[in-house]
Design an enzyme around this catalytic site. Structure first.
Site, PDB file in Angstrom:
ATOM      1  N   CYS A 235      -1.489   0.710   7.355  1.00  0.00           N
ATOM      2  CA  CYS A 235      -2.923   0.387   7.473  1.00  0.00           C
ATOM      3  C   CYS A 235      -3.284  -0.846   6.641  1.00  0.00           C
ATOM      4  CB  CYS A 235      -3.789   1.571   7.046  1.00  0.00           C
ATOM      5  SG  CYS A 235      -3.626   3.031   8.086  1.00  0.00           S
ATOM      6  N   ARG A 236      -3.376  -0.672   5.322  1.00  0.00           N
ATOM      7  CA  ARG A 236      -3.945  -1.739   4.497  1.00  0.00           C
ATOM      8  C   ARG A 236      -3.023  -2.942   4.311  1.00  0.00           C
ATOM      9  NH1 ARG A 236      -5.117   2.144  -0.380  1.00  0.00           N
ATOM     10  NH2 ARG A 236      -3.243   3.048   0.566  1.00  0.00           N
ATOM     11  N   SER A 237      -1.767  -2.718   3.897  1.00  0.00           N
ATOM     12  CA  SER A 237      -0.920  -3.882   3.587  1.00  0.00           C
ATOM     13  C   SER A 237      -0.516  -4.689   4.827  1.00  0.00           C
ATOM     14  CB  SER A 237       0.283  -3.508   2.721  1.00  0.00           C
ATOM     15  OG  SER A 237       1.127  -2.581   3.345  1.00  0.00           O
TER      16      SER A 237
ATOM     17  N   ASN B 185       2.247   1.444   4.379  1.00  0.00           N
ATOM     18  CA  ASN B 185       2.542   0.174   5.061  1.00  0.00           C
ATOM     19  C   ASN B 185       2.218   0.245   6.559  1.00  0.00           C
ATOM     20  OD1 ASN B 185       5.415  -2.034   5.633  1.00  0.00           O
ATOM     21  ND2 ASN B 185       3.336  -2.593   5.186  1.00  0.00           N
TER      22      ASN B 185
ATOM     23  N   ASP C 142      -8.195   3.740   1.068  1.00  0.00           N
ATOM     24  CA  ASP C 142      -7.276   4.167   2.117  1.00  0.00           C
ATOM     25  C   ASP C 142      -8.094   4.652   3.331  1.00  0.00           C
ATOM     26  OD1 ASP C 142      -5.417   5.384   3.677  1.00  0.00           O
ATOM     27  OD2 ASP C 142      -4.500   6.555   2.067  1.00  0.00           O
TER      28      ASP C 142
ATOM     29  N   CYS D 236       0.871  -1.186   0.000  1.00  0.00           N
ATOM     30  CA  CYS D 236       0.000   0.000   0.000  1.00  0.00           C
ATOM     31  C   CYS D 236       0.900   1.226   0.000  1.00  0.00           C
ATOM     32  CB  CYS D 236      -0.980  -0.025   1.175  1.00  0.00           C
ATOM     33  SG  CYS D 236      -0.211   0.026   2.805  1.00  0.00           S
TER      34      CYS D 236
HETATM   35  P1  4NP Z   1      -1.814   2.829   4.060  1.00  0.00           P
HETATM   36  O1  4NP Z   1      -2.490   4.154   4.614  1.00  0.00           O
HETATM   37  O2  4NP Z   1      -1.252   3.170   2.700  1.00  0.00           O
HETATM   38  O3  4NP Z   1      -2.955   1.866   3.981  1.00  0.00           O
HETATM   39  O4  4NP Z   1      -0.752   2.445   5.065  1.00  0.00           O
HETATM   40  C1  4NP Z   1      -1.842   5.379   4.740  1.00  0.00           C
HETATM   41  C2  4NP Z   1      -0.969   5.593   5.779  1.00  0.00           C
HETATM   42  C3  4NP Z   1      -0.370   6.829   5.924  1.00  0.00           C
HETATM   43  C4  4NP Z   1      -0.635   7.842   5.019  1.00  0.00           C
HETATM   44  C5  4NP Z   1      -1.500   7.624   3.969  1.00  0.00           C
HETATM   45  C6  4NP Z   1      -2.092   6.379   3.824  1.00  0.00           C
HETATM   46  N1  4NP Z   1      -0.022   9.115   5.185  1.00  0.00           N
HETATM   47  O5  4NP Z   1      -0.392  10.047   4.436  1.00  0.00           O
HETATM   48  O6  4NP Z   1       0.848   9.259   6.051  1.00  0.00           O
END
Ligand code: 4NP
Length: 160
Positions: free
Chosen positions: A15-17, A13, A127, A10
């Protein structure tokens, strides 16, 4: 038997992955397949490298019996394209970013994880970072669906 290796990707790294990794590991254990796979997750961005998953994601996963608290974020590396059989992105932006840096000489097959989903028609895991609690539940439901589908698909058509 050689192991099948899967990297979930993702943006951050956190939340989703990581939850895709945790849920996939849990499904493998449920089917007694954990020794046949190498599983990891990574982000296209390095902002959160070294950090544990987002506390909201840890909590939502824990409520479903999945412990992702010990995972630590890392950025995708060039080596990943050689090490993994599958690199599965959570959304189109992640996939585009992976395709841009793909050296093209590795073995990794790049794709969207939700292509393996059986119930969800969506192609992207949204997201949840800037949203409410519901988004974190939706992420888990989606990656569970895709995990079932990926395992089924690999059992029907083993890569090795
Ligand atoms: P992820 O979510 O891609 O599922 O881990 C996010 C985590 C952090 C951010 C964006 C999306 N950020 O903007 O810091």
């Amino acid at each position: 038997m050689t192991k099948t290796s899967v990297l979930f990707v993702c943006l951050g790294n956190i939340c989703r992955s990581p939850v895709a990794e945790g849920v996939f590991r849990a499904k493998l254990a449920e089917y007694g397949l954990e020794h046949d796979f190498e599983v990891d997750s990574a982000g296209t961005a390095a902002w959160h490298s070294g950090n544990p998953p987002d506390s909201r994601m840890i909590k939502t996963a824990a409520n479903r019996g999945i412990d992702i608290s010990r995972l630590r974020a890392r950025q995708v590396t060039m080596d990943d394209f050689h090490q993994f059989d599958f690199i599965l992105a959570m959304d189109y932006e992640n996939l585009n970013n992976l395709q841009e840096i793909d050296p093209g000489i590795g073995k990794a097959l790049l794709g969207l994880y939700l292509e393996y989903a059986q119930d969800y028609q969506d192609k992207e895991v949204p997201d949840p970072y800037y949203g409410g609690d519901e988004g974190f539940h939706t992420v888990i439901n989606m990656v569970e669906d895709a995990a079932e589908g990926l395992i089924k698909s690999l059992q029907n058509q083993p890569v090795k």
